[in-house]
Design an enzyme around this catalytic site. Structure first.
Site, mmCIF file in Angstrom:
data_model
loop_
_atom_site.group_PDB
_atom_site.id
_atom_site.type_symbol
_atom_site.label_atom_id
_atom_site.label_comp_id
_atom_site.label_asym_id
_atom_site.label_seq_id
_atom_site.Cartn_x
_atom_site.Cartn_y
_atom_site.Cartn_z
ATOM 1 N N TYR A 67 0.794 -1.050 0.105
ATOM 2 C CA TYR A 67 -0.074 -0.057 -0.151
ATOM 3 C C TYR A 67 0.725 1.334 0.052
ATOM 4 C CZ TYR A 67 -4.198 -2.563 0.037
ATOM 5 O OH TYR A 67 -5.255 -3.294 -0.258
ATOM 6 N N GLN A 101 -16.110 3.662 -6.373
ATOM 7 C CA GLN A 101 -15.533 2.315 -5.754
ATOM 8 C C GLN A 101 -13.969 2.657 -5.503
ATOM 9 O OE1 GLN A 101 -17.523 -1.217 -7.983
ATOM 10 N NE2 GLN A 101 -17.989 0.908 -9.268
ATOM 11 N N ASN A 102 -13.568 3.513 -6.353
ATOM 12 C CA ASN A 102 -12.197 3.925 -6.113
ATOM 13 C C ASN A 102 -11.626 4.358 -4.671
ATOM 14 O OD1 ASN A 102 -12.201 3.450 -8.883
ATOM 15 N ND2 ASN A 102 -12.469 5.559 -9.490
ATOM 16 N N ASP A 104 -8.412 5.793 -4.636
ATOM 17 C CA ASP A 104 -7.247 6.594 -4.816
ATOM 18 C C ASP A 104 -7.339 8.146 -4.360
ATOM 19 O OD1 ASP A 104 -8.987 8.020 -6.786
ATOM 20 O OD2 ASP A 104 -8.233 5.972 -7.983
ATOM 21 N N HIS A 119 -15.208 1.950 -0.917
ATOM 22 C CA HIS A 119 -14.206 1.004 -0.632
ATOM 23 C C HIS A 119 -12.981 1.437 0.047
ATOM 24 C CE1 HIS A 119 -15.429 -1.785 -4.385
ATOM 25 N NE2 HIS A 119 -16.473 -1.850 -3.331
ATOM 26 N N CYS A 127 -5.805 2.236 12.887
ATOM 27 C CA CYS A 127 -5.287 1.322 13.542
ATOM 28 C C CYS A 127 -6.090 0.064 13.145
ATOM 29 C CB CYS A 127 -5.402 1.744 15.074
ATOM 30 S SG CYS A 127 -5.049 0.122 16.192
ATOM 31 N N GLY A 187 -17.797 4.388 -16.062
ATOM 32 C CA GLY A 187 -16.367 3.542 -15.761
ATOM 33 C C GLY A 187 -16.027 2.482 -14.960
ATOM 34 N N THR A 188 -17.300 1.962 -14.707
ATOM 35 C CA THR A 188 -17.617 0.540 -13.769
ATOM 36 C C THR A 188 -18.043 -0.415 -14.701
ATOM 37 O OG1 THR A 188 -18.300 -0.187 -11.776
ATOM 38 C CG2 THR A 188 -19.451 1.630 -12.862
ATOM 39 N N SER A 189 -17.251 -1.705 -14.387
ATOM 40 C CA SER A 189 -17.748 -3.069 -15.024
ATOM 41 C C SER A 189 -19.114 -3.197 -14.781
ATOM 42 C CB SER A 189 -16.755 -3.930 -15.151
ATOM 43 O OG SER A 189 -16.461 -3.959 -13.689
HETATM 44 ZN ZN LIG Z 1 -5.084 1.548 18.017
#
Ligand SMILES: [Zn+2]
Length: 244
Positions: A67, A101-102, A104, A119, A127, A187-189
Site C-alpha cells: 500500500y 469504488q475507487n 485513490d 471501498h 489502527c 467507468g465501472t464494469s
Molecule cells: Zn489502536
C-alpha cells in the site's frame, strides 16, 4: 459529440442525481488498476495475498509495503477532466451524491464534496485494532508503524477481500440511489457487488439510468442513455451542453 436532447432537458431540471464511478475513471488519469499495478516484485502475489485480513495477519509488513507503494503511485497522478466535470455537476444539481469504488482519493482531490467512498481511501491510515485514524506515522523501514493509542498495527483504511463495506457509506449510497431521478454509472464494469446493484435499485425506483463506459455491462440493458467512450471526454461535453 451530440447528446440526445431528452437527456440534456432532463439534466437541466434534475433535483436528485447520483453518480457511481469505478476503476475506468482512475485509469484515465493514468492510474493502473489493482491487478495491473501488480508489476515487478508484486507480480508473484495473488490479490488476496496483498489485500485481505489474512494476508495482513500473516505478513503485515508485506501488505503495508504494497500500500505504501500504491500511495506513491497515486501521488504521481492528477484528477482528469471527468473528475472535474463531476465537481461542476455537483455545483449545479440541488442534491448530488457521488459514490465511488475507487480508493485513490482523486475525486476528493478534484473537489467533490458529497462523496461516498465505498471501498475506503488508501491515503487514510487507521489502527487495525482500535480503528483510530492517524495522519502521521513513522516511516520505519523495518516494521509496520504502530498506533499511538493502543500500540496496534496501522493499516490502510480500505476494504479488503473478505471485509464488509463501511456500513454508513453503503447505507447512504443505497438511500441516495433509491431516491434519485437520474443515476450515472461511469467507468465501472458493474460486476463488483454491492456497488453493482445500486444502478438496478435506481432503475427499479424509476430513475433514468445513464451509462458511460468503454464497453457494455450488465446494467446496459436497463440504461436509457448509453455512451461508450472515455468519461474524461464525454462528461465535460455533457456538462457544457446542459449548463454551458
Ligand atoms: Zn489502536
Amino acid at each position: 459529440m451530440m447528446f440526445e436532447s431528452t437527456l440534456v432537458e432532463q439534466l437541466r431540471t434534475v433535483r436528485r442525481l447520483v453518480a457511481l464511478t469505478g476503476a475506468g475513471v482512475s485509469q484515465e488519469s493514468g492510474l493502473r488498476t489493482f491487478r495491473d499495478a501488480q508489476t515487478g516484485l508484486w507480480a508473484q502475489y495473488k490479490p488476496h495475498e496483498l489485500a485481505s485480513p489474512e494476508a495482513f495477519q500473516r505478513d503485515p509488513k508485506l501488505v503495508w509495503d504494497w500500500y505504501a507503494w500504491r500511495r506513491e503511485a497515486v501521488k504521481a497522478v492528477r484528477p482528469n477532466p471527468g473528475h472535474y466535470a463531476l465537481v461542476e455537476m455537483e455545483k449545479r444539481v440541488p442534491a448530488f451524491t457521488l459514490i465511488t469504488q475507487n480508493v485513490d482519493g482523486l475525486h476528493r482531490m478534484a473537489g467533490s464534496q458529497n462523496l461516498l467512498e465505498l471501498h475506503g481511501n488508501i491515503q487514510r491510515v487507521r489502527c487495525a485494532d482500535c480503528y483510530t485514524f492517524t495522519e502521521i506515522w513513522g516511516d520505519d523501514s523495518e516494521a509496520v508503524p504502530r498506533c499511538q493509542v493502543c500500540g496496534g498495527l496501522l493499516r490502510p483504511d480500505v476494504v479488503w477481500f473478505g471485509e464488509t463495506l463501511p456500513r454508513d457509506q453503503l447505507e447512504a449510497a443505497v438511500l441516495a440511489s433509491r431516491a434519485c431521478e437520474v443515476f450515472f454509472s461511469i467507468g465501472t464494469s458493474g460486476i463488483v457487488q454491492p456497488a453493482a446493484s445500486l444502478g438496478f435499485a435506481a432503475h427499479n425506483r424509476g430513475a433514468v439510468v445513464v451509462e458511460i463506459n468503454a464497453e457494455p455491462t450488465p446494467l446496459t440493458p436497463k440504461a436509457t442513455f448509453v455512451m461508450h467512450g472515455k468519461s474524461g471526454e464525454i462528461l465535460p461535453r455533457l456538462v457544457k451542453a446542459v449548463w454551458g
